[in-house]
Design a protein around this motif. Structure first.
Motif, PDB file in Angstrom:
ATOM      1  N   PHE A 123      -0.470 -19.804  -7.282  1.00  0.00           N
ATOM      2  CA  PHE A 123      -1.187 -19.286  -8.464  1.00  0.00           C
ATOM      3  C   PHE A 123      -1.805 -17.921  -8.149  1.00  0.00           C
ATOM      4  CE2 PHE A 123      -5.743 -19.044  -9.785  1.00  0.00           C
ATOM      5  CZ  PHE A 123      -5.553 -18.588 -11.075  1.00  0.00           C
ATOM      6  N   VAL A 124      -2.525 -17.845  -7.030  1.00  0.00           N
ATOM      7  CA  VAL A 124      -3.182 -16.579  -6.666  1.00  0.00           C
ATOM      8  C   VAL A 124      -2.122 -15.496  -6.413  1.00  0.00           C
ATOM      9  CG1 VAL A 124      -4.724 -15.452  -5.019  1.00  0.00           C
ATOM     10  CG2 VAL A 124      -5.173 -17.798  -5.709  1.00  0.00           C
ATOM     11  N   PHE A 125      -1.019 -15.891  -5.783  1.00  0.00           N
ATOM     12  CA  PHE A 125       0.046 -14.927  -5.482  1.00  0.00           C
ATOM     13  C   PHE A 125       0.644 -14.363  -6.781  1.00  0.00           C
ATOM     14  CE2 PHE A 125       4.550 -13.973  -4.735  1.00  0.00           C
ATOM     15  CZ  PHE A 125       4.434 -13.022  -3.754  1.00  0.00           C
ATOM     16  N   PHE A 126       0.933 -15.249  -7.731  1.00  0.00           N
ATOM     17  CA  PHE A 126       1.531 -14.790  -8.989  1.00  0.00           C
ATOM     18  C   PHE A 126       0.563 -13.892  -9.769  1.00  0.00           C
ATOM     19  CE2 PHE A 126       4.908 -18.231  -9.086  1.00  0.00           C
ATOM     20  CZ  PHE A 126       5.958 -17.333  -9.090  1.00  0.00           C
ATOM     21  N   ILE A 127      -0.703 -14.281  -9.798  1.00  0.00           N
ATOM     22  CA  ILE A 127      -1.671 -13.435 -10.504  1.00  0.00           C
ATOM     23  C   ILE A 127      -1.718 -12.071  -9.814  1.00  0.00           C
ATOM     24  CG2 ILE A 127      -4.096 -13.168 -11.181  1.00  0.00           C
ATOM     25  CD1 ILE A 127      -2.656 -15.408 -12.662  1.00  0.00           C
ATOM     26  N   GLY A 128      -1.567 -12.083  -8.495  1.00  0.00           N
ATOM     27  CA  GLY A 128      -1.574 -10.823  -7.744  1.00  0.00           C
ATOM     28  C   GLY A 128      -0.427  -9.921  -8.145  1.00  0.00           C
ATOM     29  N   ILE A 129       0.782 -10.461  -8.163  1.00  0.00           N
ATOM     30  CA  ILE A 129       1.926  -9.594  -8.457  1.00  0.00           C
ATOM     31  C   ILE A 129       1.955  -9.181  -9.928  1.00  0.00           C
ATOM     32  CG2 ILE A 129       3.339 -10.458  -6.551  1.00  0.00           C
ATOM     33  CD1 ILE A 129       4.941 -12.074  -8.497  1.00  0.00           C
ATOM     34  N   VAL A 150      -8.248  -7.475  -5.469  1.00  0.00           N
ATOM     35  CA  VAL A 150      -7.627  -6.498  -6.364  1.00  0.00           C
ATOM     36  C   VAL A 150      -6.667  -5.613  -5.567  1.00  0.00           C
ATOM     37  CG1 VAL A 150      -8.068  -4.498  -7.841  1.00  0.00           C
ATOM     38  CG2 VAL A 150      -9.503  -6.525  -8.026  1.00  0.00           C
ATOM     39  N   ALA A 151      -7.124  -5.141  -4.394  1.00  0.00           N
ATOM     40  CA  ALA A 151      -6.264  -4.298  -3.551  1.00  0.00           C
ATOM     41  C   ALA A 151      -5.013  -5.077  -3.135  1.00  0.00           C
ATOM     42  CB  ALA A 151      -7.036  -3.830  -2.327  1.00  0.00           C
ATOM     43  N   GLY A 152      -5.197  -6.322  -2.739  1.00  0.00           N
ATOM     44  CA  GLY A 152      -4.064  -7.151  -2.325  1.00  0.00           C
ATOM     45  C   GLY A 152      -3.116  -7.423  -3.484  1.00  0.00           C
ATOM     46  N   ALA A 153      -3.690  -7.556  -4.683  1.00  0.00           N
ATOM     47  CA  ALA A 153      -2.862  -7.813  -5.863  1.00  0.00           C
ATOM     48  C   ALA A 153      -1.974  -6.611  -6.161  1.00  0.00           C
ATOM     49  CB  ALA A 153      -3.760  -8.125  -7.054  1.00  0.00           C
ATOM     50  N   ILE A 154      -2.558  -5.432  -6.144  1.00  0.00           N
ATOM     51  CA  ILE A 154      -1.773  -4.223  -6.424  1.00  0.00           C
ATOM     52  C   ILE A 154      -0.728  -4.030  -5.322  1.00  0.00           C
ATOM     53  CG2 ILE A 154      -1.902  -1.719  -6.698  1.00  0.00           C
ATOM     54  CD1 ILE A 154      -4.715  -2.117  -7.865  1.00  0.00           C
ATOM     55  N   PHE A 155      -1.141  -4.299  -4.107  1.00  0.00           N
ATOM     56  CA  PHE A 155      -0.243  -4.179  -2.943  1.00  0.00           C
ATOM     57  C   PHE A 155       1.004  -5.064  -3.134  1.00  0.00           C
ATOM     58  CE2 PHE A 155       0.174  -5.199   1.829  1.00  0.00           C
ATOM     59  CZ  PHE A 155       0.855  -4.027   2.091  1.00  0.00           C
ATOM     60  N   SER A 156       0.773  -6.336  -3.434  1.00  0.00           N
ATOM     61  CA  SER A 156       1.912  -7.251  -3.607  1.00  0.00           C
ATOM     62  C   SER A 156       2.644  -6.980  -4.917  1.00  0.00           C
ATOM     63  CB  SER A 156       1.447  -8.705  -3.550  1.00  0.00           C
ATOM     64  OG  SER A 156       0.462  -8.939  -4.530  1.00  0.00           O
ATOM     65  N   GLY A 157       1.921  -6.462  -5.924  1.00  0.00           N
ATOM     66  CA  GLY A 157       2.561  -6.116  -7.191  1.00  0.00           C
ATOM     67  C   GLY A 157       3.575  -5.002  -7.017  1.00  0.00           C
ATOM     68  N   TYR A 217       5.147   5.119  -1.134  1.00  0.00           N
ATOM     69  CA  TYR A 217       3.910   5.823  -0.763  1.00  0.00           C
ATOM     70  C   TYR A 217       2.683   5.061  -1.275  1.00  0.00           C
ATOM     71  CZ  TYR A 217       6.259  10.118   0.782  1.00  0.00           C
ATOM     72  OH  TYR A 217       7.001  11.040   1.450  1.00  0.00           O
ATOM     73  N   LEU A 218       2.792   4.604  -2.535  1.00  0.00           N
ATOM     74  CA  LEU A 218       1.669   3.827  -3.093  1.00  0.00           C
ATOM     75  C   LEU A 218       1.432   2.564  -2.266  1.00  0.00           C
ATOM     76  CD1 LEU A 218       2.164   3.951  -6.974  1.00  0.00           C
ATOM     77  CD2 LEU A 218       0.168   4.707  -5.705  1.00  0.00           C
ATOM     78  N   MET A 219       2.542   1.926  -1.899  1.00  0.00           N
ATOM     79  CA  MET A 219       2.415   0.681  -1.117  1.00  0.00           C
ATOM     80  C   MET A 219       1.805   0.974   0.251  1.00  0.00           C
ATOM     81  SD  MET A 219       5.311  -2.260  -0.838  1.00  0.00           S
ATOM     82  CE  MET A 219       6.340  -1.485   0.399  1.00  0.00           C
ATOM     83  N   ALA A 220       2.202   2.084   0.857  1.00  0.00           N
ATOM     84  CA  ALA A 220       1.640   2.441   2.163  1.00  0.00           C
ATOM     85  C   ALA A 220       0.138   2.719   2.047  1.00  0.00           C
ATOM     86  CB  ALA A 220       2.358   3.662   2.716  1.00  0.00           C
ATOM     87  N   ALA A 221      -0.234   3.371   0.936  1.00  0.00           N
ATOM     88  CA  ALA A 221      -1.660   3.649   0.737  1.00  0.00           C
ATOM     89  C   ALA A 221      -2.438   2.341   0.637  1.00  0.00           C
ATOM     90  CB  ALA A 221      -1.848   4.478  -0.528  1.00  0.00           C
ATOM     91  N   PHE A 222      -1.864   1.371  -0.085  1.00  0.00           N
ATOM     92  CA  PHE A 222      -2.567   0.099  -0.214  1.00  0.00           C
ATOM     93  C   PHE A 222      -2.507  -0.720   1.071  1.00  0.00           C
ATOM     94  CE2 PHE A 222      -2.805   1.169  -4.621  1.00  0.00           C
ATOM     95  CZ  PHE A 222      -3.995   0.593  -5.001  1.00  0.00           C
ATOM     96  N   ALA A 223      -1.469  -0.491   1.893  1.00  0.00           N
ATOM     97  CA  ALA A 223      -1.443  -1.142   3.207  1.00  0.00           C
ATOM     98  C   ALA A 223      -2.630  -0.653   4.038  1.00  0.00           C
ATOM     99  CB  ALA A 223      -0.134  -0.844   3.924  1.00  0.00           C
ATOM    100  N   LEU A 224      -2.908   0.639   3.952  1.00  0.00           N
ATOM    101  CA  LEU A 224      -4.054   1.189   4.695  1.00  0.00           C
ATOM    102  C   LEU A 224      -5.366   0.612   4.160  1.00  0.00           C
ATOM    103  CD1 LEU A 224      -2.925   4.929   5.000  1.00  0.00           C
ATOM    104  CD2 LEU A 224      -3.040   3.223   6.820  1.00  0.00           C
ATOM    105  N   ILE A 225      -5.452   0.490   2.838  1.00  0.00           N
ATOM    106  CA  ILE A 225      -6.667  -0.100   2.251  1.00  0.00           C
ATOM    107  C   ILE A 225      -6.833  -1.540   2.733  1.00  0.00           C
ATOM    108  CG2 ILE A 225      -7.728  -0.873   0.084  1.00  0.00           C
ATOM    109  CD1 ILE A 225      -6.415   1.618  -1.240  1.00  0.00           C
TER     110      ILE A 225
END
Lengths: 196, 455
Positions: B70-76, B246-253, B284-292
């Motif tokens: 559930f948390v994973f799906f809401i994240g993506i 939120v950061a993890g959600a955007i990252f996995s999204g 690039y966006l994903m890398a930025a969120f990996a750093l976050i």
């Protein structure tokens, strides 16, 4: 034979005479009474008084532990629910503050277990509770910040849904828009069909 | 001008192709997904019949695979919000060929995620009790409100920019597809004729929705995190949980969008529109969120580990050294560090490298959610022996069915609705620097940072 039967009867009579008063004495070491109103209102606290006296002479019994129970069921299991325990004072009275939460007819069982004895003294207090069921939980902890409450949440939520409604209204407006020719395009064609 | 017209025709063909042609592989894929779902339905029927005892969940670890998923799906589901709304607000025009996929991932992921909350209930017939007996003080109620609002807003945000494309389908596919489809397009295109007034109304609606949906999306995953963080339990007792979620959600999204993009690009031959540039910019966006995420992990574990309150030591041991160490180090190294390197190193900064990074991120973020849920519950609140959670075949089957449903809904959507935002891409065709040819990167060249592009 005659002597044997006589001796046997005598033994039965003497044995009965010795043991029967003993059982009676166990059950009547103390007397327990409950003093509380018979009619209550849900949500109103009441003081239940259990009075413990010696069965012989009627003296007050101080320092005794009295337990207060109700019949209850949880998850389909029936049993006794302990409301609380109290120690009798010098007058032999144990107090328990009781808050009835549901309307209807209820019973509270008060129990005193004589030290060293197997059978407890039990008294039952029946009472009627009136009043509609409602939430009795009152939050006392925390910091109350003026304006920061459920109405703020409702207001934010209402604002969001109002904006979403305005989006829906615009979709209706799209459907209701008067057709107009697109400059330079055949009448049967439009941006939707490729003439962007 | 003729070149632009030809490009438009190619664009229309590309958009219409998935709807008009169906291969045997498509049916085989759908049949496979339906079989997985059918098996999951059977497993769930066992759970309904026998109760939650058929799962690995017990009184001490009462959430498992279902809530993790559930948390994973809401994240993506944050894919659509980020790619579509944020990039639309920032007028990053390179987004146009991928917005539709992103928005649809959002809607499908939300539906699948919400389903898992109901699956997690032992008595799903009592689900309405959450509303009937709900209390405003409960994060569960906040969650229900946030997710339903987000789902509604996401459907609106998916639908609005699709109206001109639906009208295009209505006009172009008449007589070529089944009658029910034409009627559906006719209904959903809300009598679109492309008049100035209709463009004005639609523009206003899209602007309103895109601004509204960003705070709603942020609130959704914040509130999901609060289901945990409002509890006095050692691993969840954190003030940064909302931001972290939120950061993890955007990252996995972003990762999910990259994977879906790669699959649809390959299957429907969208190479002309979904170019390496899109993968690299999203990378690039994903890398930025990996750093976050790396920063968030260091901040969280350094501060709690330095103080090491009661319970923290147990949690640290199970995560870093004992019970969950293998998978947890996979999350940290394989899910955060390696994807960042794959994107940042020039010789892996290509479509395959970025898709590999995205797959790692998706796997790692699911694992991270599992540890939040299960490892969090495993920390004893009282001096008893720590519990053990092992998912059963029922849970594994239902989870597999959930992912199959996600894939199936996307597969079916592509067969019915426009996969590309045709009118938005067509607008780009009129801007030479945004034409598809401009999306191809010269060999060895790094594109400009994400967010670039001008109107």
């Amino acid at each position: 034979m005659k002597y044997a039967v006589t001796a046997l009867l005598l033994a039965v009579v003497v044995g009965t005479a010795m043991f029967a008063p003993g059982g009676t004495a166990d059950a009547s070491h103390a007397t327990l009474k409950v003093m509380a109103p018979a009619n209550l209102t849900a949500g109103d606290s009441v003081d239940i008084q259990a009075v413990l006296n010696s069965a012989h002479g009627g003296e007050a019994v101080p320092g005794a532990t009295i337990s207060f129970y109700m019949d209850g069921s949880f998850g389909g299991v029936e049993g006794k629910v302990l409301l609380g325990q109290a120690i009798t004072d010098k007058d032999g009275v144990a107090h328990l503050s009781y808050l009835p939460r549901t309307a209807g007819e209820h019973q509270v069982h008060v129990e005193y277990l004589t030290p060293g004895e197997g059978e407890p003294e039990v008294a039952t207090w029946s009472h009627d509770v009136s009043g509609a069921p409602h939430q009795f939980y009152q939050s006392t902890a925390g910091v109350q910040i003026p304006g920061l409450n459920v109405w703020l949440l409702m207001a934010v939520l209402a604002a969001v849904w109002a904006i979403l409604l305005s989006v829906a209204v615009r979709v209706i407006a799209i459907a209701g828009a008067e057709p107009e020719p697109v400059a330079g395009a055949p009448a049967s064609r439009s941006r939707a069909t490729g003439d962007w | 001008m003729e070149a632009v017209t030809t490009a438009r025709e190619r664009l229309e063909r590309a958009a219409l192709a998935p709807v008009t042609g169906t291969s045997r592989w498509y049916y085989a894929w759908v049949a496979f997904l339906l079989m997985v779902i059918a098996w999951g339905v059977y497993a769930y029927s066992r759970q309904l019949h026998d109760g939650l005892i058929v799962t690995g969940m017990r009184d001490r670890i009462s959430w498992g695979l279902y809530i993790t998923t559930f948390v994973f799906f809401i994240g993506i589901s944050h894919a659509g919000t980020l790619i579509s709304a944020i990039l639309r607000v920032s007028q990053a025009r390179w987004r146009t060929p991928i917005t539709r996929m992103a928005e649809f991932i959002t809607v499908v992921a939300l539906c699948c995620g919400a389903l898992f909350v109901i699956i997690d209930l032992g008595r799903p017939d009592r689900v309405l009790n959450v509303i009937i007996y709900g209390r405003w003080q409960s994060p569960i109620i906040w969650d229900v409100l946030a997710i339903t609002t987000y789902l509604t807003a996401s459907i609106a945000y998916l639908f609005l920019p699709m109206i001109p494309d639906l009208a295009l389908f209505r006009d172009r596919l008449a007589g070529r597809v089944a009658g029910w489809r034409i009627r559906l397009y006719d209904l959903l295109s809300v009598r679109w004729q492309g008049t100035a007034a209709q463009w004005r109304y639609m523009g206003g609606a899209i602007t309103t929705a895109m601004i509204l949906i960003i705070p709603i999306a942020v609130s959704v995953h914040t509130v999901v995190s609060w289901i945990f963080a409002m509890t006095l339990r050692e691993p969840w007792n954190s003030t940064i949980f909302g931001a972290f979620f939120v950061a993890g959600a955007i990252f996995s999204g972003i990762a999910t969008l990259i994977v879906v993009m790669a699959v649809l690009r390959k299957v429907y031959h969208l190479e002309e529109y979904i170019t390496e540039k899109h993968f690299v910019y999203l990378g690039y966006l994903m890398a930025a969120f990996a750093l976050i995420m790396i920063y968030g992990n260091i901040s969280e574990y350094l501060t709690t580990g330095y103080k090491m309150e009661e319970g923290a030591e147990f949690h640290f041991r199970q995560l870093f050294l004992e019970q969950f160490a293998g998978f947890y180090w996979f999350y940290l190294i394989g899910g955060l560090v390696v994807p960042g390197l794959l994107i940042l190193l020039p010789w892996t900064r290509n479509i395959w490298g970025i898709v590999a990074a995205a797959l790692l991120v998706d796997a790692a973020m699911w694992v991270e959610r599992y540890f939040i849920v299960v490892a969090g519950f495993r920390v004893p609140l009282m001096p008893y022996k720590p519990s053990v959670y092992a998912p059963t075949w029922v849970e594994l089957s239902v989870m597999a069915a959930g992912f199959a449903l996600f894939a199936l809904l996307i597969t079916l959507f592509v067969k019915v609705f426009p996969i590309l935002a045709v009118w938005e891409v067509a607008e780009d065709l009129e801007t030479p620097e945004l034409a598809p040819e401009a999306g191809r990167l010269p060999s060895g060249a790094a594109p400009e940072p994400a967010g670039g592009g001008s109107r």
